[in-house]
Design an enzyme around this catalytic site. Structure first.
Site, PDB file in Angstrom:
ATOM      1  N   ASP A  25       1.019  -1.043   0.038  1.00 36.04           N
ATOM      2  CA  ASP A  25      -0.090   0.073   0.085  1.00 36.04           C
ATOM      3  C   ASP A  25       0.931   1.547  -0.206  1.00 36.04           C
ATOM      4  O   ASP A  25       2.029   1.230   0.451  1.00 36.04           O
ATOM      5  CB  ASP A  25      -0.886   0.143   1.117  1.00 36.04           C
ATOM      6  CG  ASP A  25      -1.957  -1.066   1.111  1.00 36.04           C
ATOM      7  OD1 ASP A  25      -2.306  -1.587   0.058  1.00 36.04           O
ATOM      8  OD2 ASP A  25      -2.704  -1.171   2.222  1.00 36.04           O
ATOM      9  N   LYS A  26       0.458   2.323  -0.496  1.00 30.85           N
ATOM     10  CA  LYS A  26       1.263   3.716  -0.519  1.00 30.85           C
ATOM     11  C   LYS A  26       1.586   3.987   0.704  1.00 30.85           C
ATOM     12  O   LYS A  26       2.779   4.433   0.809  1.00 30.85           O
ATOM     13  CB  LYS A  26       0.151   4.860  -1.091  1.00 30.85           C
ATOM     14  CG  LYS A  26       0.992   6.201  -1.185  1.00 30.85           C
ATOM     15  CD  LYS A  26      -0.231   7.084  -1.691  1.00 30.85           C
ATOM     16  CE  LYS A  26       0.595   8.336  -2.010  1.00 30.85           C
ATOM     17  NZ  LYS A  26      -0.266   9.449  -2.493  1.00 30.85           N
TER      18      LYS A  26
END
Length: 378
Positions: free
Chosen positions: A162-163
């Site tokens: 995930d970012k």
């Protein structure tokens, strides 16, 4: 015409079929084509969708549909696909990627923590997306030209973070390595160890969370939730390493499945959201004082068989905000690294612990529903 019969002159037996891997869980169908069949243009994919030749689990599919691991993608046979390509207008040539600036090249090279002929491993910082998307043009995938080094081709992504999750991200330098690593992730022979700071302290110090996960209705597929009726099976091993009184705990997480946002959903479901994860924990995911509001989820270690021989076993340093929180709460990193990663799988431990965690998750969900009802009263 029946919705179960392919069009375009091909029988069902002739259609090509592909199983969606765990690492592709949650991505759009058009993104799947870019990853696995980059020579198939969007125009052709759209044409197959319009004529009913593109199916997911036997049903008509659209390029924007999101996929789930284990689904079956069905395409027309190669000769039909070739004919469609000839009949359709030729797509515009793909625009070349903008060259990286000196700063971008330096950035990606400074993230490399392991390199050999088959693999590169980077320590992804929080805030840097793995791949591009709407309004996201700065991401790892764009920067890969900067670490091609002496190889003929740029490295390939074989999994994602995930970012806002930091840590170990594995890249394949050859097609053979990409296939090898993809198989390792899909078969769960790759061992991934995450560190997280969570709010509160789980009652069970060493547990397995077995709660199915599905897309949350109304979120456009951007948010997941525990869905005991229609969700996909999901399993997460956790171990409490240290605690800061009753306010927070440092936990090790090992995902045994690869669902979208699995670790975040599971920890929030048992009432202990990851610090900084407002998406799944709401205001309960933040600690007071000087503790950073950034996500405290870090891919600490990856251990996977090497395509040639031996093992790729890499550990990634903590980002600054995570390390500072560890210092403030008095946690010692050496205690986490001392835990063995090759222990017997948790499925062999007593059933009572798993049941207790399931009840804990139900109690946490009931408490959150009660809080929402309380806030809605005048």
């Amino acid at each position: 015409m029946s919705d179960d019969i392919p069009t375009g002159g091909a029988t069902q037996a002739e259609m090509r079929q592909f199983v969606v891997a765990d690492d592709d869980d949650g991505i759009r169908l058009d993104r799947w084509f870019k990853r696995h069949m980059p020579d198939t243009s969007f125009n052709i994919v759209s044409r197959w969708a319009r004529t009913g030749q593109l199916r997911v689990n036997g049903k008509r599919a659209a390029p924007g549909d999101r996929l789930e691991a284990g689904q079956m993608i069905r395409l027309p046979p190669p000769e039909v696909a070739a004919a469609a390509t000839t009949a359709a207008k030729l797509p515009k040539p793909r625009a070349p990627r903008d060259p990286l600036s000196a700063e971008e090249t330096e950035l990606i090279r400074n993230l490399v923590i392991h390199q050999d002929r088959q693999a590169i491993v980077i320590n992804k910082p929080p805030g840097l997306a793995t791949q591009g998307g709407t309004k996201t043009d700065h991401h790892v995938d764009r920067l890969l030209d900067g670490i091609q080094f002496e190889a003929d081709n740029r490295p390939k992504l074989v999994h994602r973070l995930d970012k806002d999750t930091s840590g170990v991200l594995l890249l394949a330098r050859t097609s053979r390595a990409a296939a090898h690593f993809a198989k390792a992730f899909s078969s769960r022979t790759a061992r991934k160890v995450y560190w997280a700071i969570v709010t509160g302290v789980p009652d069970i110090r060493d547990g397995l969370i077995e709660l199915p996960i599905g897309k949350q209705p109304g979120s456009g597929g951007e948010k997941m939730h525990v869905d005991e009726k229609e969700g996909s099976p999901a399993r997460t091993r956790y171990r409490v390493i240290e605690r800061a009184g009753n306010s927070a705990a440092w936990v090790e997480l090992q995902p045994y499945t690869g669902r979208t946002h699995q670790l975040r959903v599971h920890m929030a479901a048992i009432g202990h959201p990851i610090v900084g994860d407002g998406k799944y924990g709401g205001i309960a995911a933040f600690l007071s004082g000087t503790i950073s509001r950034k996500m405290h989820l870090h891919a600490r270690r990856l251990k996977v068989d090497h395509p040639d021989a031996g093992v790729v076993d890499v550990t990634a340093d903590l980002p600054d905000h995570f390390a500072e929180t560890m210092r403030i709460l008095g946690f010692e990193q050496a205690k986490g690294d001392a835990l063995p990663v090759d222990e017997v799988k948790f499925s062999e431990t007593p059933e009572g612990k798993r049941r207790a965690i399931a009840h804990q998750a139900k109690d946490a969900r009931k408490a959150r529903r009660g809080e929402r009802r309380g806030r809605s009263k005048p």
